[in-house]
Enzyme design. Sequence first.
Site, PDB file in Angstrom:
ATOM      1  N   LYS A   1       0.849  -1.199   0.000  1.00  0.00           N
ATOM      2  CA  LYS A   1       0.000   0.000   0.000  1.00  0.00           C
ATOM      3  C   LYS A   1       0.885   1.249   0.000  1.00  0.00           C
ATOM      4  O   LYS A   1       0.639   2.194  -0.765  1.00  0.00           O
ATOM      5  CB  LYS A   1      -0.940  -0.001   1.220  1.00  0.00           C
TER       6      LYS A   1
ATOM      7  N   GLN B   1      -5.140  -1.360   9.748  1.00  0.00           N
ATOM      8  CA  GLN B   1      -4.991  -2.673   9.121  1.00  0.00           C
ATOM      9  C   GLN B   1      -5.581  -3.759  10.018  1.00  0.00           C
ATOM     10  O   GLN B   1      -5.322  -3.799  11.222  1.00  0.00           O
ATOM     11  CB  GLN B   1      -3.500  -2.937   8.833  1.00  0.00           C
TER      12      GLN B   1
ATOM     13  N   ASP C   1     -11.104   3.274   3.950  1.00  0.00           N
ATOM     14  CA  ASP C   1     -11.289   1.824   3.925  1.00  0.00           C
ATOM     15  C   ASP C   1     -12.771   1.444   3.892  1.00  0.00           C
ATOM     16  O   ASP C   1     -13.112   0.287   3.663  1.00  0.00           O
ATOM     17  CB  ASP C   1     -10.657   1.246   5.198  1.00  0.00           C
TER      18      ASP C   1
END
Length: 289
Positions: free
Chosen positions: A53, A97, A123
Site C-alpha cells: 500500500k 490494518q 477503507d
Amino acid sequence: MAAEIIDGRALARAVRREVKARVSELAGRGVVPGLAVVLAGDDPASQIYVRSKAKMAARVGIAARTVRLPAEVSAGDLLAVVERLNADEAVHGILVQLPLPAGISPEDAGRILRAIDPAKDVDGLHPASLGALVAGEPGFVACTPSGCMRMLAAHGVPIEGKRAVVIGRSTIVGKPMALLLLAAHATVTVCHSRTADLKARVREADIVVAAVGRPQMVRGDWIKPGAAVIDVGINRTPEGTLVGDVHFAEVAAVAGHLTPVPGGVGPMTIASLLHNVSLAAAGRPGGAR
Ligand code: GUN
C-alpha cells in the site's frame, strides 16, 4: 470454453493513472494527499499488504506514512493514535490494518474503527460508510468490493437482472460486495459456512464472488458455463505458493470470465484505496461510487 482472464495488474495500472491525474490537479491547489496506515503487531500477511500500500501510494504521489505499534498495544493507545490522525490536516485518509492483535477484543476493534473520522474513512469500514452504502447515499466503499465491481465493469460483464452469488459474509468483503451488486440491479444471494447445498446455489449464478479464505474450494463443476467468477481469496499452500478460493484450472475451462490469484483482486484493492484517498483529499467522499 476458456475463460477471459481479468488482469487485475493491468486494470490497477489504469486506475493509478486516473489517481495520478487527480493528485496532480490537487498539487496545483497546494494539496498533497496523505494516507496514514496503522499497523499493530507483526502478522506477516499484514506486513506485506501494508508495504505494498505504501509503495503504490508513493508511486501516484500520495504521502503515505505507516504508524507501527507493538502487538501488545492497548485499545486506549490505538484510539489515541486514531484521534491524533483525525486531527492531523496532512492526513486525508486513515486505514487501520486488520486483523488487530489478539489482545484487542472485537468490541474494542469496533470502537477503534468507529473512532475514525468518516471523512477520512478510505477503507469504508466505519458504520457511517457502511450505512451510507445500505441507504444508497454518498460515502466511501470498502476497497476490495469496489475493486471487484471495477473488474466486472472493465470487461463489460452485465449485472442488471443477473443472478449473483457472494460466498462469504464478512463486513470487509461479502456484505459490501452484495450491496454493490444489488445497487447494480443484480439478484443477489449471500452464501456462507452454514449455507445448505452451496454448490447448487453457486451453479445458479451468472456472477460468483468467492471470499471465504478456503483454498481452491470452488470447483469447475460448481460453475454455470459462461459465468463471471471473481476470486477474492489469497491462501498460501504448504509449498508456499499463493492460490485463491477458486480452483483456477477447472473453473477457467467453464467460466466466461475469471480473475487470477495472484494478479487479480489484490492489485485492484490497493488501487481502490488510492482512488479513495485522492477523493478524500479532494473533499469528495461522495464521488466514491
Ligand atoms: N486486511 C486485509 N485486507 C484489508 C483491507 O482492505 N483493509 C484493512 N483495514 N485491513 C485489511
